[in-house]
Write a protein that holds these residues in place. Structure first.
Motif, short mmCIF file in Angstrom:
data_model
loop_
_atom_site.label_atom_id
_atom_site.label_comp_id
_atom_site.label_asym_id
_atom_site.label_seq_id
_atom_site.Cartn_x
_atom_site.Cartn_y
_atom_site.Cartn_z
N VAL A 1 -7.31 4.37 9.69
CA VAL A 1 -6.61 4.01 8.45
C VAL A 1 -7.32 2.85 7.75
O VAL A 1 -7.49 2.85 6.53
CB VAL A 1 -5.14 3.65 8.74
CG1 VAL A 1 -4.46 3.10 7.49
CG2 VAL A 1 -4.39 4.86 9.27
N ILE A 2 -7.76 1.88 8.54
CA ILE A 2 -8.49 0.75 7.96
C ILE A 2 -9.77 1.25 7.30
O ILE A 2 -10.10 0.87 6.17
CB ILE A 2 -8.82 -0.29 9.06
CG1 ILE A 2 -7.54 -0.98 9.55
CG2 ILE A 2 -9.80 -1.34 8.51
CD1 ILE A 2 -7.73 -1.89 10.74
N GLY A 3 -10.49 2.12 7.99
CA GLY A 3 -11.75 2.63 7.46
C GLY A 3 -11.59 3.52 6.25
O GLY A 3 -12.54 3.69 5.45
N GLU A 4 -10.42 4.12 6.06
CA GLU A 4 -10.18 4.97 4.89
C GLU A 4 -10.05 4.16 3.60
O GLU A 4 -10.01 4.72 2.50
CB GLU A 4 -8.92 5.80 5.11
CG GLU A 4 -9.11 6.90 6.15
CD GLU A 4 -7.80 7.50 6.62
OE1 GLU A 4 -6.73 7.03 6.17
OE2 GLU A 4 -7.83 8.42 7.46
N THR B 1 -6.90 -1.50 2.62
CA THR B 1 -6.94 -1.60 4.09
C THR B 1 -8.34 -1.93 4.59
O THR B 1 -8.49 -2.51 5.66
CB THR B 1 -6.47 -0.29 4.74
OG1 THR B 1 -7.35 0.78 4.37
CG2 THR B 1 -5.05 0.05 4.33
N GLY B 2 -9.38 -1.56 3.83
CA GLY B 2 -10.75 -1.83 4.26
C GLY B 2 -11.03 -3.30 4.46
O GLY B 2 -11.90 -3.66 5.26
N GLU B 3 -10.30 -4.16 3.75
CA GLU B 3 -10.52 -5.60 3.88
C GLU B 3 -10.02 -6.15 5.21
O GLU B 3 -10.35 -7.27 5.59
CB GLU B 3 -9.87 -6.34 2.71
CG GLU B 3 -10.53 -6.06 1.38
CD GLU B 3 -9.99 -6.92 0.26
OE1 GLU B 3 -10.22 -8.14 0.29
OE2 GLU B 3 -9.32 -6.36 -0.64
N VAL B 4 -9.20 -5.37 5.92
CA VAL B 4 -8.78 -5.77 7.27
C VAL B 4 -9.97 -5.67 8.23
O VAL B 4 -10.01 -6.33 9.27
CB VAL B 4 -7.62 -4.88 7.75
CG1 VAL B 4 -7.18 -5.26 9.16
CG2 VAL B 4 -6.43 -4.99 6.79
N GLN B 5 -10.94 -4.85 7.88
CA GLN B 5 -12.20 -4.66 8.59
C GLN B 5 -12.06 -3.86 9.88
O GLN B 5 -12.66 -2.82 10.05
CB GLN B 5 -12.89 -6.00 8.87
CG GLN B 5 -13.28 -6.75 7.62
CD GLN B 5 -13.88 -8.10 7.90
OE1 GLN B 5 -13.81 -8.62 9.02
NE2 GLN B 5 -14.46 -8.72 6.88
#
Length: 402
Positions: free
Chosen positions: A150-153, A203-207
């Protein structure tokens, strides 16, 4: 009321505003209240921001009775305007961790039927308490993999203010606890949650997220994890430890677990062997002491002084002596750096009361201790010499036999 700029833009770190109030709390801590602020106050499991106001450090931010208090290291003089700067590294770290928790809790509930009961964002790690009894390694692996998907999406994250009725049209994760306007944090198809925290735009900023393990907390499970930059920090710590172990053991990384396991087994075997040898030595020592007691009528007295013997050793030795001297009184005193420790015991054929005897003498050295009528141990200060204290114990013990 103070306008909360972080709700408008979580990325805003600098602002200029008017000073509304300068005061101190009941503990004498100085604080200021501003017309508007970008500083997030502690709440909802998320810690407060830090930074500065007019170059004075802000060390705490709380919302008290409707006002946002900025606690500062020094009182801020009356000024028409105040310049504020929020510590971005701390703010963004909290944004990463808090958003990671939203995703994790959503995946756990929707895909594994595990509801989140509470959330704590700590200095080094983050934890959530789950309504469950245990977590398998397989479950942890699947959860971590799904959260990172989910983070990577790089899904968008929206925040919207709305009425409770409007919010209830969304698939909320839990019931709302407010009646007025609510701020909804939305990760489409993943999470819809009433939340007042700060979050990034996607979500990408969560890394990334790394689950660190779980423990039992009464009837629930506490799951610990880290997100974003904290993952790299954890990796660096573990890499440093692993490198140190590799240097000591001179083994490839993949062989370290087996090597440590072998060393632990060897250590336990040696500890067991040492304990057996120590017990044998104590047996011989007890036999020698019991064989040459001081006679006092029908009762034999074994009185011995030591240096730096532990209370556990005195207890073990005392028990072995009374086994071999059923008609004896045993007085063992060990002199430590700044205290005396003692054991006072009697054999099975002796009619005295060693607990009563010790209670009369222990106040002389401000001692604490306890036991049974036949066996007492304790320790206190070196207010008396070891020999004199032992003589007092002997006298008190004999008195109980009259």
């Amino acid at each position: 009321m103070t306008e909360k700029l972080f709700y408008r833009d979580a990325y805003q770190t600098e602002f200029t505003t008017k000073l509304v109030k300068a005061d101190q709390d009941e503990g004498g801590r100085p604080y200021v209240v501003l017309e508007e602020t970008a500083f997030y106050p502690t709440g909802g499991g998320q810690p407060h921001d830090t930074g500065s106001l007019n170059n004075v450090r802000v060390i705490d931010v709380e919302e008290v009775d409707g006002e946002v208090r900025h606690y500062v290291t020094l009182p801020i003089e009356e000024a028409s305007t105040v310049n504020g700067v929020v510590d971005w590294s701390r703010r963004f770290d909290h944004m990463q961790q808090h958003t990671g928790q939203h995703i994790l809790s959503a995946i756990l509930q929707d895909e594994f039927d595990l509801a989140t009961l509470s959330f704590h964002l700590g200095k080094d790690t983050v934890s959530i308490d789950l309504d469950g009894e245990s977590l398998s390694e397989e479950t942890l692996h699947k959860v971590e993999q799904r959260v990172n998907e989910v983070i990577g999406e790089n899904r968008s994250i929206e925040t919207k203010w709305m009425t409770v009725d409007e919010a209830n049209h969304y698939p909320l994760r839990k019931s709302l606890s407010v009646d007025e306007a609510v701020r909804l944090v939305i990760i489409p198809d993943i999470d819809y949650n009433g939340c007042g925290g700060t979050h990034p735009r996607s979500t990408g900023e969560v890394q990334m997220m790394k689950l660190l393990g779980w423990t039992r907390q009464k009837r629930n499970v506490r799951l610990e994890f880290v997100c974003g930059n904290r993952v790299l920090e954890q990796l660096e710590k573990k890499h440093s430890v692993l490198t140190g172990i590799k240097t000591l053991m001179k083994r490839p990384e993949e062989e370290l677990e087996q090597e440590v396991s072998s060393l632990l087994k060897e250590s336990k075997a040696k500890d067991k062997q040492l304990a057996e040898r120590t017990a044998q030595l104590l047996e011989f020592e007890a036999r020698d002491l019991a064989a040459a007691p001081q006679e006092n009528g029908k009762v034999s007295i074994v009185q011995q002084f030591f240096e730096n013997r532990t209370i556990k050793t005195l207890q073990d030795l005392g028990k072995k002596i009374v086994e071999q001297a059923p008609n004896g009184i045993v007085i063992l005193v060990s002199e430590q750096k700044d205290q005396l420790q003692f054991v006072l015991a009697q054999g099975s054929d002796v009619s005295g009361n060693m607990k009563e005897a010790a209670q009369h003498v222990m106040p002389l050295i401000e001692a604490k201790g306890g036991g049974k009528p036949g066996f007492v141990q304790g320790g206190g200060t070196k207010a008396l010499a070891a020999e004199e204290f032992a003589d007092r114990l002997k006298k008190a013990a004999l008195e109980t036999m009259k």
